[in-house]
Design a protein around this motif. Structure first.
Motif, PDB file in Angstrom:
ATOM      1  N   VAL A  68      37.881   4.461  60.544  1.00  0.00           N
ATOM      2  CA  VAL A  68      38.238   5.578  59.664  1.00  0.00           C
ATOM      3  C   VAL A  68      37.111   6.604  59.644  1.00  0.00           C
ATOM      4  O   VAL A  68      37.343   7.819  59.725  1.00  0.00           O
ATOM      5  CB  VAL A  68      38.549   5.085  58.240  1.00  0.00           C
ATOM      6  CG1 VAL A  68      38.807   6.263  57.301  1.00  0.00           C
ATOM      7  CG2 VAL A  68      39.759   4.144  58.244  1.00  0.00           C
ATOM      8  N   GLN A  69      35.884   6.137  59.556  1.00  0.00           N
ATOM      9  CA  GLN A  69      34.748   7.049  59.530  1.00  0.00           C
ATOM     10  C   GLN A  69      34.605   7.797  60.848  1.00  0.00           C
ATOM     11  O   GLN A  69      34.240   8.982  60.867  1.00  0.00           O
ATOM     12  CB  GLN A  69      33.475   6.280  59.193  1.00  0.00           C
ATOM     13  CG  GLN A  69      33.468   5.742  57.769  1.00  0.00           C
ATOM     14  CD  GLN A  69      32.274   4.879  57.450  1.00  0.00           C
ATOM     15  OE1 GLN A  69      31.682   4.262  58.343  1.00  0.00           O
ATOM     16  NE2 GLN A  69      31.907   4.808  56.180  1.00  0.00           N
ATOM     17  N   ILE A 124      35.511   6.232  52.730  1.00  0.00           N
ATOM     18  CA  ILE A 124      35.279   7.589  52.209  1.00  0.00           C
ATOM     19  C   ILE A 124      34.311   7.610  51.033  1.00  0.00           C
ATOM     20  O   ILE A 124      34.049   8.670  50.467  1.00  0.00           O
ATOM     21  CB  ILE A 124      36.600   8.263  51.782  1.00  0.00           C
ATOM     22  CG1 ILE A 124      37.184   7.580  50.527  1.00  0.00           C
ATOM     23  CG2 ILE A 124      37.608   8.250  52.929  1.00  0.00           C
ATOM     24  CD1 ILE A 124      38.375   8.316  49.927  1.00  0.00           C
ATOM     25  N   ALA A 125      33.776   6.456  50.681  1.00  0.00           N
ATOM     26  CA  ALA A 125      32.962   6.357  49.468  1.00  0.00           C
ATOM     27  C   ALA A 125      31.807   7.350  49.446  1.00  0.00           C
ATOM     28  O   ALA A 125      31.455   7.886  48.389  1.00  0.00           O
ATOM     29  CB  ALA A 125      32.446   4.933  49.305  1.00  0.00           C
ATOM     30  N   ASP A 126      31.215   7.608  50.608  1.00  0.00           N
ATOM     31  CA  ASP A 126      30.060   8.511  50.656  1.00  0.00           C
ATOM     32  C   ASP A 126      30.422   9.877  51.236  1.00  0.00           C
ATOM     33  O   ASP A 126      29.525  10.660  51.594  1.00  0.00           O
ATOM     34  CB  ASP A 126      28.939   7.881  51.494  1.00  0.00           C
ATOM     35  CG  ASP A 126      28.419   6.596  50.873  1.00  0.00           C
ATOM     36  OD1 ASP A 126      28.384   6.520  49.635  1.00  0.00           O
ATOM     37  OD2 ASP A 126      28.067   5.660  51.633  1.00  0.00           O
ATOM     38  N   ARG A 127      31.703  10.171  51.313  1.00  0.00           N
ATOM     39  CA  ARG A 127      32.154  11.456  51.863  1.00  0.00           C
ATOM     40  C   ARG A 127      32.604  12.370  50.730  1.00  0.00           C
ATOM     41  O   ARG A 127      33.126  11.904  49.714  1.00  0.00           O
ATOM     42  CB  ARG A 127      33.319  11.240  52.835  1.00  0.00           C
ATOM     43  CG  ARG A 127      33.039  10.207  53.932  1.00  0.00           C
ATOM     44  CD  ARG A 127      32.024  10.703  54.939  1.00  0.00           C
ATOM     45  NE  ARG A 127      31.718   9.708  55.961  1.00  0.00           N
ATOM     46  CZ  ARG A 127      31.798   9.943  57.268  1.00  0.00           C
ATOM     47  NH1 ARG A 127      32.171  11.137  57.704  1.00  0.00           N
ATOM     48  NH2 ARG A 127      31.485   8.992  58.138  1.00  0.00           N
ATOM     49  N   PRO A 128      32.439  13.691  50.895  1.00  0.00           N
ATOM     50  CA  PRO A 128      32.918  14.618  49.872  1.00  0.00           C
ATOM     51  C   PRO A 128      34.436  14.498  49.720  1.00  0.00           C
ATOM     52  O   PRO A 128      35.181  14.694  50.673  1.00  0.00           O
ATOM     53  CB  PRO A 128      32.519  15.989  50.420  1.00  0.00           C
ATOM     54  CG  PRO A 128      31.417  15.715  51.399  1.00  0.00           C
ATOM     55  CD  PRO A 128      31.726  14.383  51.988  1.00  0.00           C
ATOM     56  N   ARG A 129      34.887  14.161  48.520  1.00  0.00           N
ATOM     57  CA  ARG A 129      36.314  13.925  48.298  1.00  0.00           C
ATOM     58  C   ARG A 129      37.156  15.179  48.528  1.00  0.00           C
ATOM     59  O   ARG A 129      38.288  15.096  49.030  1.00  0.00           O
ATOM     60  CB  ARG A 129      36.531  13.408  46.856  1.00  0.00           C
ATOM     61  CG  ARG A 129      37.996  13.181  46.474  1.00  0.00           C
ATOM     62  CD  ARG A 129      38.621  12.087  47.298  1.00  0.00           C
ATOM     63  NE  ARG A 129      40.011  11.861  46.917  1.00  0.00           N
ATOM     64  CZ  ARG A 129      41.040  12.530  47.430  1.00  0.00           C
ATOM     65  NH1 ARG A 129      40.831  13.467  48.343  1.00  0.00           N
ATOM     66  NH2 ARG A 129      42.273  12.262  47.039  1.00  0.00           N
ATOM     67  N   ASP A 130      36.603  16.341  48.192  1.00  0.00           N
ATOM     68  CA  ASP A 130      37.416  17.553  48.305  1.00  0.00           C
ATOM     69  C   ASP A 130      37.603  18.010  49.748  1.00  0.00           C
ATOM     70  O   ASP A 130      38.378  18.931  50.015  1.00  0.00           O
ATOM     71  CB  ASP A 130      36.830  18.692  47.466  1.00  0.00           C
ATOM     72  CG  ASP A 130      35.404  19.065  47.866  1.00  0.00           C
ATOM     73  OD1 ASP A 130      34.861  18.446  48.822  1.00  0.00           O
ATOM     74  OD2 ASP A 130      34.826  19.963  47.228  1.00  0.00           O
TER      75      ASP A 130
END
Length: 314
Positions: free
Chosen positions: A42-43, A69-75
């Motif tokens: 996924v990353q 996605i924990a360390d990715r910008p959610r927006d």
């Protein structure tokens, strides 16, 4: 990566979307312990520009997406997940939808879902979904827990898209997920014009399935179509039915040609692909980003398969 706007949602989405279900489920179907491998996959997709991630309650991959996605910008991400339909005799199906959404939010580790779908709605489910489940979906949207309402059709039993046609005419959904491929392009006339008229976003599932990735299955399927008089006996080479897609074109493989066919069909916003293999992931994205197939190849496909609406490609 190329990006487009997902209909009236206004969401900026990658034209290639990572499907976290399908035959592979990020490689976890045959190896449930390969969680770290799935997270890395996924990353990898995100690093290659994919911002549309599609999972579901019954895939078993919502938590994988959440960890990835924990360390990715959610927006910067568009998260799509799905609610398995409760049985029609459920004592409180509305509460089941709400409970399912809360579970998905927890597993993914987010405060909202961008596109929340009713999953696999078949013709027998349509009135139940419309009358009993959609009110709960609309309340969740009003509360901001989901941004937009989607639906995935039960394509295996409804390859002619009757549910999507009815729902689009009633303007039930912001986004639809439709089965569409060069073997069954019927959505091109029955769904895409309706979706454009309502400004509904279109997600393309089933662009490549067994018949377009396994040569023996393709030969079997085409033989079945000839036997049923769905295509003419002399329409294709029985030993290499889609060889013409590679002859005189720059397509290297049938799956590549299939992805390109879908990507450049007028009406498709996001082409979904799935895999458990990092190299395969890169190949799929590269195929989706290539130019359209030549007109001569598209013309031949339309002559042979253009009127088919009863197969899935499995």
């Amino acid at each position: 990566m190329e990006y487009t706007t997902l209909g009236r949602t206004g969401l900026k989405v990658s034209v290639a979307g990572l499907g976290c279900g399908g035959p592979s489920r990020l490689g976890m179907r045959n190896d449930p312990d390969s969680v770290n491998h799935a997270i890395a996959l996924v990353q990898q997709a995100i690093d290659l520009g994919v911002n549309f991630l599609d999972t579901a309650q019954n895939y078993g991959t919502e938590s994988v997406v959440g960890k990835a996605i924990a360390d990715r910008p959610r927006d910067g991400l568009v998260i799509s997940t799905k609610k398995t339909l409760p049985p029609a005799d459920h004592s409180n199906p509305e509460a089941e939808v709400i409970q399912g959404l809360e579970q998905s939010l927890k597993l993914i580790g987010t405060d909202y879902i961008d596109v929340y779908h009713l999953h696999g709605v078949e013709p027998k489910d349509y009135e139940f979904a419309r009358d009993r489940l959609m009110p709960a979906m609309r309340r969740l949207k009003e509360q901001g827990k989901i941004r937009f309402i989607g639906v995935t059709e039960g394509f295996v039993v409804d390859p002619a898209h009757t549910v999507l046609r009815e729902g689009l005419e009633e303007d039930l959904w912001d986004v639809v997920m439709v089965g569409f491929s060069l073997l069954n392009p019927s959505a091109r006339t029955s769904i895409f014009p309706l979706a454009r008229n309502k400004n509904v976003g279109v997600l393309n599932m089933f662009p490549v399935r067994r018949a377009l990735s396994q040569p023996e299955r393709l030969r079997e399927l085409c033989a079945e179509l000839v036997e049923k008089k769905s295509i003419a006996r002399d329409a294709l080479n029985s030993q290499d039915p889609l060889g013409f897609l590679l002859q005189g074109t720059d397509a290297a493989t049938i799956p590549e040609a299939a992805y390109r066919f879908c990507r450049h069909a007028q009406g498709v916003d996001v082409v979904l692909f799935g895999t458990g293999n990092p190299a395969h992931l890169k190949e799929n994205i590269a195929a989706i980003l290539k130019p359209p197939m030549p007109h001569s190849a598209l013309k031949k496909l339309d002559e042979v398969f253009g009127r088919l609406d009863h197969i899935t490609g499995n």
